[in-house]
Design an enzyme around this catalytic site. Structure first.
Site, mmCIF file in Angstrom:
data_model
loop_
_atom_site.group_PDB
_atom_site.id
_atom_site.type_symbol
_atom_site.label_atom_id
_atom_site.label_comp_id
_atom_site.label_asym_id
_atom_site.label_seq_id
_atom_site.Cartn_x
_atom_site.Cartn_y
_atom_site.Cartn_z
ATOM 1 N N ASP A 67 -4.585 3.953 -2.296
ATOM 2 C CA ASP A 67 -5.769 4.400 -1.560
ATOM 3 C C ASP A 67 -6.088 5.844 -1.893
ATOM 4 O OD1 ASP A 67 -6.420 2.087 0.092
ATOM 5 O OD2 ASP A 67 -4.520 2.479 1.106
ATOM 6 N N ASP B 99 -7.363 -5.904 3.679
ATOM 7 C CA ASP B 99 -6.680 -4.617 3.777
ATOM 8 C C ASP B 99 -6.837 -4.116 5.205
ATOM 9 O OD1 ASP B 99 -5.648 -2.104 3.567
ATOM 10 O OD2 ASP B 99 -6.985 -1.416 1.976
ATOM 11 N N GLY B 100 -5.702 -4.064 5.917
ATOM 12 C CA GLY B 100 -5.737 -3.561 7.280
ATOM 13 C C GLY B 100 -5.141 -4.545 8.265
ATOM 14 N N HIS C 249 -1.090 -1.142 -4.314
ATOM 15 C CA HIS C 249 -2.402 -0.710 -3.832
ATOM 16 C C HIS C 249 -2.374 0.798 -3.590
ATOM 17 C CE1 HIS C 249 -6.322 -1.528 -1.952
ATOM 18 N NE2 HIS C 249 -5.993 -0.627 -1.033
ATOM 19 N N HIS D 129 -8.157 1.906 -4.821
ATOM 20 C CA HIS D 129 -9.220 1.747 -3.825
ATOM 21 C C HIS D 129 -9.802 3.127 -3.519
ATOM 22 C CE1 HIS D 129 -10.237 0.334 0.571
ATOM 23 N NE2 HIS D 129 -11.313 0.675 -0.112
ATOM 24 N N PHE E 108 -6.404 5.461 7.882
ATOM 25 C CA PHE E 108 -4.978 5.563 8.182
ATOM 26 C C PHE E 108 -4.341 4.182 8.240
ATOM 27 C CE2 PHE E 108 -7.018 9.301 9.933
ATOM 28 C CZ PHE E 108 -6.200 10.322 9.489
ATOM 29 N N SER F 263 0.827 -1.194 0.000
ATOM 30 C CA SER F 263 0.000 0.000 0.000
ATOM 31 C C SER F 263 0.865 1.249 0.000
ATOM 32 C CB SER F 263 -0.911 0.016 1.232
ATOM 33 O OG SER F 263 -1.594 1.241 1.319
#
Length: 228
Positions: free
Chosen positions: A38, A178-179, A36, A69, A146, A11
Site C-alpha cells: 500500500d 482489501d479490508g 500487497h 496499490h 489504516f 499486506s
C-alpha cells in the site's frame, strides 16, 4: 466461466516494519502468491507508507508477485516510477483524479497489470466504463488509510454486481478484496466473486502466518466451489 484460483496477498502495511526481509520470508514460506504493498501520500488517505525504493528492494529479494496499490492523487508519474521499480501489478483509485483511462493505459504500456480501486461508497456501476482496460477490480471493504478497520458488508452486493457485469461481457478481470478479510468474511466475499484476498491483521496478527493464510484460502475456496 471457470472460477479463478484463490490468491492470498498479505499486506505489508501490517508487517513488522523493522524486519521487512524476515516478513517477506514468512510470506514466501506460507505459500502466498502475492505481496500487497500500500502506498499513501498523506492526502488521498491519512497515512504515509512506502516508496519506490521499497518496491525495488523487495523485487531484488523475491519472485513473489508484487501487487502495488496506489492510494494517492495524481497517480500517473508514480505509477511509472513503481513500474520501473519492479511492480507486477499497479492499482489506482477511480477517485484519485486525472484521466483514469490514460493512467490505466500507461500502466499496461509499462508492462504491468492494471488494477482499478474504489472506495466503499462508490456506486456499483462506477468502474463499468473501465472494465475492458483492467486486469483487476478492487472495491474496497474499508476506507483507505489504516489496517485493522471494521469490514463493511454493504460493499459485498456491489462486488456481486461487478462480477455479473464482468461475466456478461466475457472479460478476464480478477476481483480483489482489501479490508477486514478473515476466515469469517472470506466466504461471503468468495461467493460474491472475489478471488484475490488482501489480508493484514488476520495474518500478521497471528502466531502462525502460514496457518492463518491457509485457513482464509480454504474458507474462500469452499465457498467458491459452492457458489453458482
Amino acid at each position: 466461466m471457470n472460477k479463478p484460483k484463490i490468491v492470498i496477498a498479505p499486506s505489508l502495511l501490517s508487517a513488522d516494519m523493522s524486519n521487512l526481509g524476515g516478513e517477506l520470508k514468512r510470506i514466501e514460506d506460507a505459500g502466498c502468491e502475492w505481496v500487497h504493498i500500500d502506498l499513501f501520500d498523506g492526502r488521498f488517505a491519512p497515512n504515509l507508507s512506502f516508496g519506490p525504493k521499497t518496491v525495488s528492494d523487495l523485487r531484488r529479494r523475491t519472485e513473489l508477485f508484487l501487487d502495488v496499490h496506489l492510494m494517492l492523487f495524481d497517480p500517473l508519474p508514480w505509477a511509472e516510477r513503481f513500474a520501473s521499480a519492479g511492480a507486477d501489478q499497479i492499482t489506482v483509485h477511480l477517485e484519485a483524479g486525472g484521466e483514469t483511462a490514460s493512467v490505466l493505459e500507461a500502466i499496461r504500456a509499462a508492462g504491468c497489470r492494471a488494477g482499478l480501486a474504489l472506495k466503499p461508497d462508490a456506486p456499483a456501476e462506477a468502474p463499468f466504463p473501465y472494465l475492458d482496460q483492467i486486469d483487476l477490480l478492487l472495491p474496497m471493504t474499508v476506507y483507505p488509510g489504516f489496517s485493522g478497520q471494521r469490514f463493511l458488508p454493504e460493499v459485498v452486493p456491489k462486488i456481486a454486481q461487478a462480477r455479473d457485469e464482468i461475466e456478461r461481457r466475457g472479460l478476464q478481470v480478477r476481483i480483489q478484496a482489501d479490508g477486514g478479510v478473515s476466515t469469517k468474511t472470506a466466504p461471503e466475499l468468495a461467493r460474491a466473486g472475489v478471488s484475490a484476498f488482501v489480508a493484514g491483521s488476520a495474518l500478521f496478527g497471528s502466531n502462525n502466518l502460514a496457518a492463518a493464510a491457509a485457513d482464509i484460502r480454504q474458507a474462500a475456496a469452499n465457498a467458491q466451489r459452492k457458489a453458482p
